[in-house]
Scaffold this motif. Structure first.
Motif, short mmCIF file in Angstrom:
data_model
loop_
_atom_site.label_atom_id
_atom_site.label_comp_id
_atom_site.label_asym_id
_atom_site.label_seq_id
_atom_site.Cartn_x
_atom_site.Cartn_y
_atom_site.Cartn_z
N GLU A 140 -2.63 -7.45 -2.94
CA GLU A 140 -3.45 -8.64 -2.75
C GLU A 140 -3.60 -8.97 -1.26
OE1 GLU A 140 -2.05 -11.97 -4.94
OE2 GLU A 140 -2.45 -11.08 -6.92
N TYR A 141 -2.54 -8.81 -0.51
CA TYR A 141 -2.59 -9.08 0.92
C TYR A 141 -3.53 -8.11 1.62
CZ TYR A 141 -1.01 -9.62 5.77
OH TYR A 141 -0.96 -9.82 7.12
N LEU A 142 -3.45 -6.85 1.26
CA LEU A 142 -4.33 -5.85 1.87
C LEU A 142 -5.79 -6.16 1.59
CD1 LEU A 142 -2.48 -2.45 1.16
CD2 LEU A 142 -2.65 -3.68 3.34
N ARG A 173 -8.14 -6.19 4.85
CA ARG A 173 -9.44 -5.53 4.74
C ARG A 173 -10.52 -6.24 5.52
NH1 ARG A 173 -12.37 -4.09 -1.04
NH2 ARG A 173 -14.11 -2.87 -0.18
N GLU A 174 -10.45 -7.56 5.60
CA GLU A 174 -11.50 -8.35 6.25
C GLU A 174 -11.21 -8.64 7.72
OE1 GLU A 174 -14.13 -8.89 4.51
OE2 GLU A 174 -13.22 -8.05 2.69
N PHE A 212 -5.43 0.35 10.03
CA PHE A 212 -4.19 -0.03 9.34
C PHE A 212 -4.42 -0.18 7.84
CE2 PHE A 212 -1.25 -3.30 7.72
CZ PHE A 212 -0.04 -2.69 8.01
N TYR A 213 -5.55 -0.75 7.47
CA TYR A 213 -5.87 -0.92 6.05
C TYR A 213 -5.90 0.43 5.35
CZ TYR A 213 -8.68 -1.73 1.85
OH TYR A 213 -9.15 -1.74 0.55
N ALA A 269 -2.35 1.95 5.18
CA ALA A 269 -1.49 1.24 4.23
C ALA A 269 -1.87 1.55 2.79
CB ALA A 269 -1.56 -0.25 4.50
N ARG A 270 -3.17 1.66 2.52
CA ARG A 270 -3.62 2.01 1.16
C ARG A 270 -3.15 3.42 0.79
NH1 ARG A 270 -5.33 -1.01 -2.83
NH2 ARG A 270 -6.65 0.71 -3.50
N GLU A 271 -3.20 4.34 1.74
CA GLU A 271 -2.76 5.71 1.44
C GLU A 271 -1.26 5.78 1.22
OE1 GLU A 271 -4.05 7.98 4.75
OE2 GLU A 271 -6.21 7.84 4.27
#
Length: 354
Positions: free
Chosen positions: A331-333, A338-339, A346-347, A350-352
């Motif tokens: 949720e934080y990402l 993301r925005e 970094f987004y 972090a997702r990977e």
């Protein structure tokens, strides 16, 4: 020096010697430095003495002044507020020896605080001074030094209370030998504790009265926390002989920002409320994330600390509970990272890493 983690009195021996040589102020009995010089050692002088603690000066003055009285010192705070770090440097400055340490756990026995026995000699000779095995506290009492007690609230309550006589009477009875150990001048105890971890045993009111409590806060501002992380990362990098990777301030600030927002449940601009994970996200963990990122960048990257180098470490620091914390992190990402301008790298990293 080849030790992986030298003691404070070894690592900063030059500073301690320099302070002692120039220190002409009154010293309490048994102290290596005056209270004023001890505080300078902790906070630095802006020149040759490096700061060991970044925070309110008054807290360190109260802590040092407490140890000059007959009250013991309890450093209280959430994990990662430098309680252990401060206690070690206080002992180094006052006694020149930070090694008289009792590590508190659920399995800590009374013998760790009082004394034990060499059972081979005990069976062969009976109770004797030679068969006695002194605890760090007993050794500190005999030599007039500072003893350290880590994680006092993790120790069972009945074992905690074995400190009461030591702190109130400054003696340690040894009934088996019909004698006692009287504390020499300069003896005192620094204990650390926190009330956020699991497995905590509250101190009895009788024991708490014998401590003066100093609460160490989390860093007041992001700039202060960035400064703390940068200093410690530099020191650790030298100690561990990590590859020479400049600790990019922007990546340190990014990690600190993430930790502070999740820790406080609110974005920096105050517009978005956030769920907080189960972990503490302490300054110490931020230092670990950056240090790990430097190792990655130096050994497996191009020598420049990038978002991808810190992303894996920060995910591991945030997600302690694989179910609830993973939801908080995603949720934080999606709602914040993301925005945010300049955070796309970094987004993606972090997702990977999830």
């Amino acid at each position: 020096m080849t030790a992986l983690r030298p003691h404070a009195e070894q690592l900063f021996a030059d500073e301690l010697e320099r302070l002692a040589a120039a220190d002409d102020l009154p010293r309490p009995p048994g102290w290596r430095l005056s209270p004023q010089a001890a505080v300078t050692y902790l906070l630095g002088d802006g020149d040759t003495i490096t700061p060991k603690y970044v925070g309110p000066r008054r807290l360190m003055e109260v802590a040092v002044a407490t140890l000059a009285t007959d009250r013991a010192l309890l450093l209280l705070g959430v994990p990662g507020t430098a309680k252990t770090w401060v206690s070690e440097h206080l002992a180094a400055a006052i006694s020149g020896d930070s090694t008289l340490l009792v590590q508190g756990t659920a399995g800590t026995a009374e013998e760790a605080i009082r004394y034990g026995w060499n059972y081979a000699r005990l069976l062969a000779e009976g109770p004797s001074t030679d068969a006695l095995v002194p605890s760090p506290v007993m050794h500190a009492m005999r030599t007039g030094a500072i003893a350290r007690f880590e994680e006092l609230t993790r120790v069972p309550s009945d074992v905690q209370d074995s400190l009461i006589t030591i702190l109130s009477e400054k003696t340690l009875p040894v009934p088996e030998l019909n004698t006692e150990i009287q504390a020499q001048r300069g003896f005192n105890i620094i204990a650390t504790a926190n009330d956020r971890d699991r497995g905590v045993n509250e101190l009895s009111s009788a024991l708490r009265r014998r401590f003066n409590t100093v609460v160490l806060p989390v860093p007041a501002s992001a700039d202060e926390e960035v400064d703390i992380v940068a200093r410690r990362v530099e020191q650790l990098g030298r100690s561990l002989e990590l590859p020479d990777v400049p600790a990019a301030v922007e990546e340190i600030r990014r990690v600190v920002t993430v930790f502070r927002e999740l820790r406080g449940g609110l974005t920096t601009d105050g517009r978005t409320k956030l769920k907080s994970p189960t972990g503490t996200l302490s300054t110490a963990e931020a230092i670990s994330v950056i240090t790990n990122g430097i190792a990655l960048a130096g050994h497996f990257g191009d020598g420049t600390l990038r978002a991808g180098d810190v992303a894996a470490g920060i995910v591991g620091a945030v997600i302690k509970d694989p179910v609830s914390d993973a939801v908080v992190w995603r949720e934080y990402l999606e709602t914040v990272v993301r925005e945010r301008d300049g955070w796309s790298d970094f987004y993606r990293a972090a997702r990977e890493a999830i």
